[in-house]
Scaffold this active site. Structure first.
Site, mmCIF file in Angstrom:
data_model
loop_
_atom_site.group_PDB
_atom_site.id
_atom_site.type_symbol
_atom_site.label_atom_id
_atom_site.label_comp_id
_atom_site.label_asym_id
_atom_site.label_seq_id
_atom_site.Cartn_x
_atom_site.Cartn_y
_atom_site.Cartn_z
ATOM 1 N N GLY A 47 0.816 -1.219 0.000
ATOM 2 C CA GLY A 47 0.000 0.000 0.000
ATOM 3 C C GLY A 47 0.845 1.261 0.000
ATOM 4 O O GLY A 47 0.545 2.225 -0.722
ATOM 5 N N CYS A 48 1.901 1.264 0.784
ATOM 6 C CA CYS A 48 2.759 2.448 0.866
ATOM 7 C C CYS A 48 3.504 2.673 -0.443
ATOM 8 O O CYS A 48 3.724 3.813 -0.851
ATOM 9 C CB CYS A 48 3.733 2.317 2.042
#
Length: 167
Positions: A47-48
């Protein structure tokens, strides 16, 4: 003790943090330009990485608006440099290993994962206007499309500033 929640219209808390390029970044030094502060949990996680890629890909548009993009996580400078290089990031990543800035912005929160309560970073973004006030706040950010959402809010500031400082 409850962390402060920064709201739209508040003065953005000033801070100084080390960046992935070895510089020290002080928010007050960026006065006169809009600043995007995005808090993310950890380098090199799915996600990051998608979130960082969104800001990377939209970076020319942020620059055209005179904005500075800064990613902030608890990871250290060396981890940030590896993350930047691995994903060709074109903005600075700031190290907040003691969570002091995350606490200032109310993004270091109690979270629940698989029934276990623990402290962690809540994915959040703050758009700081050129006068140093928080123009927009996004909490519990959904990664996909987020950079475009921030760009839309930036354009609503009506900013036509000159060249942004080095990012």
């Amino acid at each position: 003790m409850s962390d402060p929640l920064i709201e739209e219209g508040d003065r953005a808390p000033d801070f100084t943090l080390p960046a992935d390029d070895g510089t020290q970044v002080r928010l007050a030094d960026l006065a006169g330009h809009p600043v995007v502060l995005y808090f993310y949990p950890r380098d090199n996680t799915p996600g990051c990485t998608r979130q960082a890629a969104g800001f990377r890909d939209a970076h020319p548009e942020f620059q055209a608006a005179g904005a500075v993009v800064l990613g902030i996580s608890p990871d250290g400078v060396a981890s940030h440099a590896r993350f930047r290089d691995r994903h060709d990031l074109n903005f600075r990543l700031l190290a907040d290993p003691d969570h002091s800035v995350a606490q200032l912005y109310g993004t270091w929160r109690e979270k629940s994962a698989f029934g276990v309560q623990k402290m962690g970073l809540e994915r959040s973004t703050f758009l700081v206007d050129p006068a140093g006030r928080v123009a927009r706040v996004w909490r519990k950010v959904k990664v996909d499309g987020h950079a475009q959402e921030v760009l839309a809010a930036l354009s609503s500031l009506g900013q036509n500033t000159q060249d942004s400082p080095a990012t």
